[in-house]
Design a protein around this motif. Sequence first.
Motif, PDB file in Angstrom:
ATOM      1  N   LEU A 166      34.791  41.542  30.879  1.00 37.00           N
ATOM      2  CA  LEU A 166      34.688  43.033  30.580  1.00 37.00           C
ATOM      3  C   LEU A 166      35.596  43.235  29.300  1.00 37.00           C
ATOM      4  O   LEU A 166      36.831  43.175  29.448  1.00 37.00           O
ATOM      5  CB  LEU A 166      35.191  43.743  31.824  1.00 37.00           C
ATOM      6  CG  LEU A 166      35.171  45.360  31.851  1.00 37.00           C
ATOM      7  CD1 LEU A 166      33.613  45.777  31.759  1.00 37.00           C
ATOM      8  CD2 LEU A 166      36.217  45.916  32.915  1.00 37.00           C
ATOM      9  N   ASP A 167      35.067  43.896  28.230  1.00 33.48           N
ATOM     10  CA  ASP A 167      35.478  44.505  26.931  1.00 33.48           C
ATOM     11  C   ASP A 167      35.532  45.986  27.325  1.00 33.48           C
ATOM     12  O   ASP A 167      34.807  46.730  27.085  1.00 33.48           O
ATOM     13  CB  ASP A 167      34.847  43.946  25.931  1.00 33.48           C
ATOM     14  CG  ASP A 167      35.480  44.127  24.664  1.00 33.48           C
ATOM     15  OD1 ASP A 167      36.847  44.446  24.733  1.00 33.48           O
ATOM     16  OD2 ASP A 167      35.124  44.329  23.455  1.00 33.48           O
ATOM     17  N   VAL A 168      36.917  46.484  27.593  1.00 34.54           N
ATOM     18  CA  VAL A 168      37.222  47.834  27.652  1.00 34.54           C
ATOM     19  C   VAL A 168      37.301  48.424  26.320  1.00 34.54           C
ATOM     20  O   VAL A 168      38.121  48.047  25.407  1.00 34.54           O
ATOM     21  CB  VAL A 168      38.330  48.020  28.507  1.00 34.54           C
ATOM     22  CG1 VAL A 168      38.432  49.649  28.840  1.00 34.54           C
ATOM     23  CG2 VAL A 168      38.077  47.392  29.869  1.00 34.54           C
TER      24      VAL A 168
ATOM     25  N   GLY B 215      30.287  32.976  29.428  1.00 31.34           N
ATOM     26  CA  GLY B 215      29.026  33.276  30.131  1.00 31.34           C
ATOM     27  C   GLY B 215      28.465  34.562  29.861  1.00 31.34           C
ATOM     28  O   GLY B 215      27.243  34.549  29.513  1.00 31.34           O
ATOM     29  N   GLN B 216      29.218  35.625  30.281  1.00 31.02           N
ATOM     30  CA  GLN B 216      28.272  36.936  30.155  1.00 31.02           C
ATOM     31  C   GLN B 216      29.535  37.716  29.668  1.00 31.02           C
ATOM     32  O   GLN B 216      30.862  37.743  30.022  1.00 31.02           O
ATOM     33  CB  GLN B 216      28.107  37.535  31.541  1.00 31.02           C
ATOM     34  CG  GLN B 216      26.928  37.168  31.652  1.00 31.02           C
ATOM     35  CD  GLN B 216      26.689  37.545  33.249  1.00 31.02           C
ATOM     36  OE1 GLN B 216      26.950  38.911  33.345  1.00 31.02           O
ATOM     37  NE2 GLN B 216      26.171  36.869  34.083  1.00 31.02           N
TER      38      GLN B 216
ATOM     39  N   ASP C  31      27.799  47.313  38.288  1.00 31.81           N
ATOM     40  CA  ASP C  31      28.127  46.424  37.385  1.00 31.81           C
ATOM     41  C   ASP C  31      29.554  46.259  37.147  1.00 31.81           C
ATOM     42  O   ASP C  31      30.213  45.418  36.467  1.00 31.81           O
ATOM     43  CB  ASP C  31      27.798  47.177  35.938  1.00 31.81           C
ATOM     44  CG  ASP C  31      26.105  47.035  35.584  1.00 31.81           C
ATOM     45  OD1 ASP C  31      25.706  46.168  36.264  1.00 31.81           O
ATOM     46  OD2 ASP C  31      25.831  47.731  34.957  1.00 31.81           O
ATOM     47  N   LEU C  32      30.404  47.151  38.079  1.00 31.31           N
ATOM     48  CA  LEU C  32      31.908  47.226  37.797  1.00 31.31           C
ATOM     49  C   LEU C  32      32.471  46.936  39.281  1.00 31.31           C
ATOM     50  O   LEU C  32      33.487  47.727  39.695  1.00 31.31           O
ATOM     51  CB  LEU C  32      32.375  48.416  37.161  1.00 31.31           C
ATOM     52  CG  LEU C  32      31.916  48.497  35.593  1.00 31.31           C
ATOM     53  CD1 LEU C  32      32.402  49.932  35.220  1.00 31.31           C
ATOM     54  CD2 LEU C  32      32.551  47.601  34.758  1.00 31.31           C
ATOM     55  N   ALA C  33      32.019  45.906  39.981  1.00 33.30           N
ATOM     56  CA  ALA C  33      32.118  45.593  41.199  1.00 33.30           C
ATOM     57  C   ALA C  33      33.664  44.855  41.416  1.00 33.30           C
ATOM     58  O   ALA C  33      34.113  44.238  40.312  1.00 33.30           O
ATOM     59  CB  ALA C  33      31.236  44.557  41.901  1.00 33.30           C
TER      60      ALA C  33
ATOM     61  N   ALA D 216      37.902  37.659  33.245  1.00 33.69           N
ATOM     62  CA  ALA D 216      38.899  38.277  32.366  1.00 33.69           C
ATOM     63  C   ALA D 216      38.368  39.726  31.820  1.00 33.69           C
ATOM     64  O   ALA D 216      37.224  40.079  31.868  1.00 33.69           O
ATOM     65  CB  ALA D 216      39.135  37.517  30.998  1.00 33.69           C
ATOM     66  N   VAL D 217      39.392  40.418  31.344  1.00 39.93           N
ATOM     67  CA  VAL D 217      39.427  41.744  30.913  1.00 39.93           C
ATOM     68  C   VAL D 217      39.920  41.985  29.533  1.00 39.93           C
ATOM     69  O   VAL D 217      41.292  41.448  29.462  1.00 39.93           O
ATOM     70  CB  VAL D 217      39.822  42.945  31.434  1.00 39.93           C
ATOM     71  CG1 VAL D 217      40.028  44.358  30.999  1.00 39.93           C
ATOM     72  CG2 VAL D 217      39.214  43.031  33.092  1.00 39.93           C
TER      73      VAL D 217
END
Length: 214
Positions: free
Chosen positions: A43-45, A61-62, A107-109, A115-116
Amino acid sequence: MAASEEFWNKRAERYDAKTVKGPNYAKRIERVKAWLHDTAVVLDVGCASAEITLDIAPHVGQIHGIDVSAGMIELARKKASERGIHNARFSRTDPRISPRNIPDDPDLAEGSFDAVTAYSVIHLLEDVPGTLVRLHDLLKPGGKLITETPCIGDWNIGWKMLVKLAMLFGMAPQVVMLKVAELESMIADAGFEVMESKVYNPKSRLQCIMAKKQ
Ligand SMILES: C[S@@+](CC[C@H](N)C(=O)[O-])C[C@H]1O[C@@H](n2cnc3c(N)ncnc32)[C@H](O)[C@@H]1O
């Protein structure tokens, strides 16, 4: 529209022109690559126009970029499509992504990310401790929090005054003047173990903190 979204929407079109990809940029990507693996879900915040997100994408991967600015998200999607990058997706999120105020977003489970990454965004958050708790929840056990933050609270009085003036005249967004020690404590209080905290590039003065969910 929240003030922060308005500020960043106005800058979306010109944002990329300011991104200089010199040797330090390449080193930042190498560093994050070393901390991730090729199947990692990231996740890229505060992804903005996704320049960093799209450079990380080939190594994982994603990757899911989120940002408060609809203008930035539109640009990010356009660039991903132009570059043929299919493992990156983007969504606009509420500025207060903390704490747990988007529980129904599939999408944000909780526990779904390896990683964030949070580059140059933590100092812009309305609720830093609450958001760190939320990010901790989103990570799998052992998941990594990879951050780069200008800790303006430790800068000299001249720089702080400049930042305050820029905020006053709308030339800078509202920032939290965090000190390194404060940020490290907040990260630890959210349940992370701080693994590394240092400034790699004295010119940028970004404090790079890598922490692990215990
Ligand atoms: C300085 S830019 C950094 C962009 C990118 N991470 C980079 O390092 O190039 C900050 C971005 O964070 C976004 N932002 C600000 N507050 C946010 C929040 N509460 N949640 C998500 N994004 C936010 C802004 O819209 C902007 O695109």
